[in-house]
Design a protein around this motif. Sequence first.
Motif, PDB file in Angstrom:
ATOM      1  N   TYR A  89       1.426  -1.062  -0.346  1.00  0.00           N
ATOM      2  CA  TYR A  89      -0.117  -0.028  -0.180  1.00  0.00           C
ATOM      3  C   TYR A  89       0.614   0.891  -0.003  1.00  0.00           C
ATOM      4  O   TYR A  89       1.648   1.192   0.818  1.00  0.00           O
ATOM      5  N   THR A  90       0.332   2.409  -0.400  1.00  0.00           N
ATOM      6  CA  THR A  90       1.169   3.876  -0.503  1.00  0.00           C
ATOM      7  C   THR A  90       0.240   4.226  -1.124  1.00  0.00           C
ATOM      8  O   THR A  90      -1.490   4.284  -1.282  1.00  0.00           O
ATOM      9  N   CYS A  91      -0.041   5.715  -0.898  1.00  0.00           N
ATOM     10  CA  CYS A  91      -0.686   7.060  -0.867  1.00  0.00           C
ATOM     11  C   CYS A  91       0.019   7.640  -2.939  1.00  0.00           C
ATOM     12  O   CYS A  91       0.819   7.396  -3.243  1.00  0.00           O
ATOM     13  N   ASP A  92      -0.616   8.107  -2.908  1.00  0.00           N
ATOM     14  CA  ASP A  92      -0.790   9.156  -4.181  1.00  0.00           C
ATOM     15  C   ASP A  92       0.042  10.365  -4.493  1.00  0.00           C
ATOM     16  O   ASP A  92      -0.070  10.260  -3.158  1.00  0.00           O
ATOM     17  N   ASN A  93       0.860   9.991  -5.507  1.00  0.00           N
ATOM     18  CA  ASN A  93       1.562  11.022  -5.746  1.00  0.00           C
ATOM     19  C   ASN A  93       2.970  11.161  -4.708  1.00  0.00           C
ATOM     20  O   ASN A  93       3.923  11.843  -3.737  1.00  0.00           O
ATOM     21  N   SER A  94       3.371   9.519  -3.816  1.00  0.00           N
ATOM     22  CA  SER A  94       4.038   9.429  -2.765  1.00  0.00           C
ATOM     23  C   SER A  94       4.914   7.856  -3.682  1.00  0.00           C
ATOM     24  O   SER A  94       4.880   7.760  -4.975  1.00  0.00           O
ATOM     25  N   ASP A  95       6.113   7.251  -2.795  1.00  0.00           N
ATOM     26  CA  ASP A  95       7.329   5.974  -3.201  1.00  0.00           C
ATOM     27  C   ASP A  95       6.580   4.876  -3.061  1.00  0.00           C
ATOM     28  O   ASP A  95       5.783   4.360  -1.949  1.00  0.00           O
ATOM     29  N   LEU A  96       5.938   4.259  -3.763  1.00  0.00           N
ATOM     30  CA  LEU A  96       6.263   2.897  -3.940  1.00  0.00           C
ATOM     31  C   LEU A  96       7.517   1.838  -3.585  1.00  0.00           C
ATOM     32  O   LEU A  96       8.129   1.820  -5.143  1.00  0.00           O
ATOM     33  N   THR A  97       7.952   1.674  -2.331  1.00  0.00           N
ATOM     34  CA  THR A  97       9.135   0.099  -2.520  1.00  0.00           C
ATOM     35  C   THR A  97       8.786  -0.959  -2.736  1.00  0.00           C
ATOM     36  O   THR A  97       7.619  -1.541  -1.582  1.00  0.00           O
ATOM     37  N   LEU A  98       9.389  -1.531  -3.745  1.00  0.00           N
ATOM     38  CA  LEU A  98       9.437  -3.029  -3.795  1.00  0.00           C
ATOM     39  C   LEU A  98      10.590  -3.569  -3.537  1.00  0.00           C
ATOM     40  O   LEU A  98      11.105  -4.073  -4.514  1.00  0.00           O
ATOM     41  N   SER A  99      10.433  -4.207  -1.794  1.00  0.00           N
ATOM     42  CA  SER A  99      11.426  -4.622  -1.755  1.00  0.00           C
ATOM     43  C   SER A  99      11.559  -6.319  -1.926  1.00  0.00           C
ATOM     44  O   SER A  99      11.458  -7.117  -0.932  1.00  0.00           O
ATOM     45  N   TRP A 100      12.335  -6.341  -2.857  1.00  0.00           N
ATOM     46  CA  TRP A 100      13.111  -7.400  -3.611  1.00  0.00           C
ATOM     47  C   TRP A 100      13.645  -7.717  -3.474  1.00  0.00           C
ATOM     48  O   TRP A 100      14.957  -7.180  -3.336  1.00  0.00           O
ATOM     49  N   GLU A 101      14.726  -8.676  -2.843  1.00  0.00           N
ATOM     50  CA  GLU A 101      16.026  -8.777  -2.620  1.00  0.00           C
ATOM     51  C   GLU A 101      16.915 -10.510  -2.788  1.00  0.00           C
ATOM     52  O   GLU A 101      15.516 -11.898  -2.268  1.00  0.00           O
ATOM     53  N   VAL A 102      17.386 -11.205  -3.018  1.00  0.00           N
ATOM     54  CA  VAL A 102      17.999 -11.964  -3.233  1.00  0.00           C
ATOM     55  C   VAL A 102      19.142 -12.963  -2.790  1.00  0.00           C
ATOM     56  O   VAL A 102      20.580 -11.757  -2.573  1.00  0.00           O
ATOM     57  N   SER A 103      19.238 -13.466  -1.933  1.00  0.00           N
ATOM     58  CA  SER A 103      20.470 -14.391  -1.302  1.00  0.00           C
ATOM     59  C   SER A 103      20.682 -15.480  -2.213  1.00  0.00           C
ATOM     60  O   SER A 103      20.683 -15.488  -2.235  1.00  0.00           O
ATOM     61  N   LYS A 104      23.078 -14.743  -2.194  1.00  0.00           N
ATOM     62  CA  LYS A 104      23.204 -15.849  -3.009  1.00  0.00           C
ATOM     63  C   LYS A 104      24.758 -15.645  -2.608  1.00  0.00           C
ATOM     64  O   LYS A 104      25.464 -14.672  -1.273  1.00  0.00           O
ATOM     65  N   THR A 105      25.601 -16.923  -2.976  1.00  0.00           N
ATOM     66  CA  THR A 105      26.681 -17.217  -2.206  1.00  0.00           C
ATOM     67  C   THR A 105      27.875 -16.988  -3.327  1.00  0.00           C
ATOM     68  O   THR A 105      28.066 -16.638  -4.569  1.00  0.00           O
ATOM     69  N   THR A 106      29.290 -16.963  -2.759  1.00  0.00           N
ATOM     70  CA  THR A 106      30.345 -16.801  -3.577  1.00  0.00           C
ATOM     71  C   THR A 106      30.459 -17.895  -4.268  1.00  0.00           C
ATOM     72  O   THR A 106      30.155 -19.157  -4.567  1.00  0.00           O
TER      73      THR A 106
END
Length: 418
Positions: A34-51
């Motif tokens: 959820y976010t408001c009109d004329n505001s920032d939309l944060t889509l916090s996707w993150e991937v874990s990976k190793t060497t």
Amino acid sequence: MGTLLFTLLLTALVSESSCIEWSSSALKEDAAVYTCDNSDLTLSWEVSKTTGETIVDVQWFYEGRSQELIAILSHGQLNVMPSFSGRVELTANAGIVIHRVTTGEMGNYSVEVNALDENGDFVTLRRKASVIIGDGLMTTDGQLHAYQMAVAVFSNSTQQWHVVLVCGTFIYHDTPPFTLEWTTPSGQSVSSSQYKEGQFLLLLDNPVSGGSYTCRVPDSSASVACLHGNSTDVSSTVVVDDVKSRLTLLEAENRQLHADNRQLKVELDSVSTLLSQHLHDERTKQVSFHATNLKDTAPSDDDVLIPTTVHNNQGNGYNPATGKFTAPYNGTYCFMSSLCGYGSGHHIEVSLMVDGKQDLVLYTDFGSAGDYDAASLQGVVSVRAGQSVWLQADGGHNQFSTGSNANSFSGFLVSYDL
């Protein structure tokens, strides 16, 4: 030793290996954002990976007013499509922030991560989120509507019935990032009791105080609730009649009393059925037996004494061919035996055996004269259905009277187990 070393090495290699995957803090599949009109939309996707694991590219998509590519990250370079130009910022390794989103950009947003694992195999991860963008208060019509529920609600925490006030209805699927405050007739400010199915609820204390109750978004939560400028003071009032509220509580308690009585009747009927069945069983599950006339009056050690003449065998538990009684039901049984013997150098030594175990022993010595002598035993024991009970000779010096009714073995069911 070689096998053990190989097993330990294999275990170590397996424990150290991992596959590229979503981080535990990443947005879950089909999460609501959820976010408001004329505001920032944060889509916090993150991937874990190793060497050894490498992200080849990341692509973000929008599906709403249209279906289009938002941006693509390849070789460390973020390329944003024209319709989102100047508004996209990369976060973590697969998340983005889209600045100044509008209500027209509501819809489904998704991400696709293409990567190579440590073995060089191609791996693709995908996730989607449902984005709701509010313009003003996020309710079905942009307004608050307060009212009193027609029926009282029982609270497990207070173990009481409560009159409930409702304020909403919001479009949040989950609990909103704010709560509604209520002003009571006395001017006191209290927070909502809970949020359920788009509505904030206030459980009134007992006894209910009549008067006006007003729900509103706290000033500190106005921006989170997408309220701006003159629209920040949004409220709704409901008038509570204390007499009607008390009647509502009495009706709820009366309904509960009737429900409890119905349940009690069901339980009593069940008990009555069990009692009737028990009484029926007491009348029908009658077991007794009485047998005389030993087949062998000079048995050897460990021989079963076998009375062959059956005078009574109610329930057919006694077998005159084996001398054993087999219990037809679980229960408490009483067993008796009367034995008569004679002869110099002989005696009576007999055990009552229950399922192969010695329960009672009787013993009498005739003495040097060898006169007649008698002995008896009686025991009350618990026997399971299918278990057997019998008389067994101990030693090889038993000598019993040959009289047909001089020796007997009897038993009966005292009570059966439910």
